[in-house]
Design a protein around this motif. Structure first.
Motif, PDB file in Angstrom:
ATOM      1  N   ASN A  84       6.806  -0.807  10.852  1.00 20.58           N
ATOM      2  CA  ASN A  84       5.863  -0.736  10.875  1.00 20.58           C
ATOM      3  C   ASN A  84       5.998   0.956   9.559  1.00 20.58           C
ATOM      4  O   ASN A  84       4.810   1.877   8.889  1.00 20.58           O
ATOM      5  CB  ASN A  84       5.034   0.616  11.718  1.00 20.58           C
ATOM      6  N   GLY A  85       6.766  -0.169   8.262  1.00 27.05           N
ATOM      7  CA  GLY A  85       6.357   0.626   7.440  1.00 27.05           C
ATOM      8  C   GLY A  85       7.371   1.281   6.510  1.00 27.05           C
ATOM      9  O   GLY A  85       7.608   2.192   5.819  1.00 27.05           O
ATOM     10  N   ARG A  86       8.257   1.540   7.849  1.00 31.70           N
ATOM     11  CA  ARG A  86       9.404   2.698   8.137  1.00 31.70           C
ATOM     12  C   ARG A  86      10.837   2.216   7.770  1.00 31.70           C
ATOM     13  O   ARG A  86      10.932   1.432   8.831  1.00 31.70           O
ATOM     14  CB  ARG A  86       9.737   3.678   9.034  1.00 31.70           C
ATOM     15  N   LEU A 146       3.871   0.763  -0.735  1.00 33.00           N
ATOM     16  CA  LEU A 146       3.926  -0.964  -1.395  1.00 33.00           C
ATOM     17  C   LEU A 146       3.585  -1.722  -0.005  1.00 33.00           C
ATOM     18  O   LEU A 146       2.458  -2.624  -0.030  1.00 33.00           O
ATOM     19  CB  LEU A 146       5.496  -1.384  -1.662  1.00 33.00           C
ATOM     20  N   PHE A 147       4.033  -1.257   1.108  1.00 39.11           N
ATOM     21  CA  PHE A 147       3.490  -2.103   2.485  1.00 39.11           C
ATOM     22  C   PHE A 147       2.050  -2.490   3.058  1.00 39.11           C
ATOM     23  O   PHE A 147       1.563  -2.773   2.976  1.00 39.11           O
ATOM     24  CB  PHE A 147       4.298  -0.908   3.895  1.00 39.11           C
ATOM     25  N   ALA A 148       1.300  -0.782   2.215  1.00 38.84           N
ATOM     26  CA  ALA A 148       0.409  -0.313   2.712  1.00 38.84           C
ATOM     27  C   ALA A 148      -0.386  -1.734   1.664  1.00 38.84           C
ATOM     28  O   ALA A 148      -2.038  -1.631   1.573  1.00 38.84           O
ATOM     29  CB  ALA A 148      -0.181   0.560   2.902  1.00 38.84           C
ATOM     30  N   ASP A 165       0.143   3.285  12.078  1.00 37.95           N
ATOM     31  CA  ASP A 165      -0.238   4.677  11.518  1.00 37.95           C
ATOM     32  C   ASP A 165       1.137   4.314  10.192  1.00 37.95           C
ATOM     33  O   ASP A 165       2.641   4.241  11.301  1.00 37.95           O
ATOM     34  CB  ASP A 165       0.499   5.520  12.160  1.00 37.95           C
ATOM     35  N   ILE A 166       1.151   4.080   9.523  1.00 37.99           N
ATOM     36  CA  ILE A 166       2.644   4.138   8.304  1.00 37.99           C
ATOM     37  C   ILE A 166       3.044   5.764   8.239  1.00 37.99           C
ATOM     38  O   ILE A 166       3.610   6.110   6.757  1.00 37.99           O
ATOM     39  CB  ILE A 166       2.424   3.834   7.491  1.00 37.99           C
TER      40      ILE A 166
END
Length: 464
Positions: free
Chosen positions: A122-124, A353-355, A318-319
């Motif tokens: 999740n963006g991690r 960037l992911f978001a 939740d990022i």
């Protein structure tokens, strides 16, 4: 190589290839971030990926028995070395090593990859890019910390976010430290308490999850058990009541410990300075953020996005914070002969960037090349003249690199690469000194125009 022995083209978990639209947007973000770092007075610094392990310390550690478990470390002859897990610890080592050559107030920025051996998702990531801005020296820290908030707000707006799409949350670790002191929580439990509080807003935690971590243990949905701080019911209850307070004024009336009052006053001073700019509305108090890293001493900041982000299965996730940091009073003084405080923030570029890839709001400035098609090998010299003319006028251009492929195959490549324009010239065009421009995004049958060659540059610019 036998078929059964062929390699599987895959990556280890937590690592990612980036290409196409995503990489173009990433470079665009970095350009905006770096321009703002420079605009706010910082100069660049680049440090190696590896540091001597004892120099960067184990500030990330959750596992007391194995404090370097979240860090990639290796034996290097007589020394143990580690891949950096943030850019602050290398900065501390650099300042201590070069103190005599640096100005008394040193503003630096660094944009480099960091590495963490932790659970991805999740963006991690286990390798990700951070963009850091720090102020080192004996300064008025209300001004310095207000400047960090202004930097965050200005940068995110310059990237293309609206003011209601992000919130800059601030607090001061002295506030919770004063409460911990009043509750007489032993030193060996304090870091666990701080990290428990920091998880309040994380998915699956809330007050109940924090309470479990403050007491004996917490068991998550998978059955995994995390050992708690083993506080008494009264100690845990006092901390949970503290977490319910939202306003600075209420907190000032509730907590009477001198250290807590000092932290509250420092926050008030920061808000006063921010009020001199246009960013006051972006900054909110949030006393539940304490930052898990051990070296933070007082002011802390976390920036969160206010829009929904989903994973690749469409589930809302939740990022976490996309820009965070704070003040560190003693990080540099661990080294001989230097005692300088600092404060700084770090943009999590890959998480941001992911978001933003999902928001589809940021215009991507991707100037695709013009493709010059090769209709006949005998005109190859002429095609290169066209390519040179386009490039000399700062227009990205390339020539098709296989003289044996027909026009259809060449245009298939252009469409697969999502190009906008192709130049098509055959014997008639060269005889009449014209060029044919094909609008690859136009309506079929109406997307070709033949123009005098001298108008090539002006006409192509209409499509890029």
């Amino acid at each position: 190589m036998n078929k059964e022995n062929k390699l599987n083209p895959s990556l280890p978990s937590g690592f990612e290839d980036r290409w196409g639209k995503k990489l173009v947007l990433k470079k665009q973000l970095l350009n905006v971030i770096e321009k703002n770092f420079i605009k706010f007075g910082a100069e660049p610094l680049e440090t190696p990926s590896f540091e001597i392990s004892e120099n960067i310390g184990s500030f990330l550690a959750d596992d007391e028995e194995n404090p370097m478990s979240d860090i990639f470390s290796f034996d290097d002859r007589e020394k143990r070395i580690s891949l950096r897990y943030d850019l602050s610890s290398p900065l501390a080592r650099f300042v201590a090593q070069n103190n005599q050559d640096l100005p008394s107030i040193y503003k630096r920025y660094a944009i480099q990859n960091v590495f963490r051996n932790e659970k991805p998702g999740n963006g991690r990531y286990r390798e990700f890019l951070q963009a850091d801005f720090d102020i080192i020296g004996n300064v008025n820290f209300a001004q310095a910390n207000a400047e960090l908030c202004n930097l965050i707000s200005n940068t995110l707006q310059d990237i293309g976010l609206k003011k209601d799409q992000f919130t800059i949350n601030v607090s001061n670790r002295k506030i919770v430290q004063g409460l911990i002191d009043d509750l007489k929580i032993s030193e060996d439990k304090q870091l666990k308490v701080i990290r428990a509080i920091d998880k309040l807003d994380k998915p699956g935690f809330g007050l109940k999850g924090v309470e479990d971590l403050l007491k004996k243990e917490r068991k998550d949905t998978s059955g995994a058990v995390t050992k708690g701080a083993d506080l008494t019911d009264e100690q845990a209850s006092q901390i949970l009541n503290f977490l319910k307070v939202k306003e600075l004024k209420e907190l000032k009336e509730t907590l009477k410990n001198p250290l807590s009052q000092e932290g509250i006053k420092e926050l008030e001073d920061v808000f006063e300075i921010i009020g001199y700019s246009s960013n006051l509305g972006q900054v909110k108090t949030n006393f539940t953020i304490v930052r898990g890293l051990q070296y933070y001493s007082d002011f802390i900041v976390e920036t969160n996005l206010n829009f929904k982000v989903t994973n690749n299965k469409g589930k809302t996730v939740d990022i976490g914070s996309i820009c965070s940091g704070g003040a560190y009073a003693k990080l540099i003084s661990r080294f001989k002969g230097v005692d300088k405080p600092g404060t700084g923030v770090s943009f999590g570029v890959d998480r941001l960037l992911f978001a933003l890839m999902q928001l589809d709001q940021i215009k991507i400035n991707d100037q695709k090349p013009v493709l010059v098609c090769v209709m006949d090998e005998k005109f190859l010299k002429n095609y290169y003249e066209i390519v040179d003319q386009l490039r000399e006028n700062n227009i990205n251009a390339e020539i098709f690199l296989d003289t044996k492929k027909n026009l259809g195959k060449q245009l298939d490549l252009a469409n697969k690469r999502d190009l906008n324009v192709a130049i098509i010239c055959g014997e008639n065009e060269f005889k009449e000194n014209t060029v044919t421009i094909k609008n690859l995004k136009g309506v079929k049958g109406q997307n070709n125009q033949t123009i005098p060659k001298e108008k090539l540059i002006d006409e192509v610019r209409k499509f890029i």
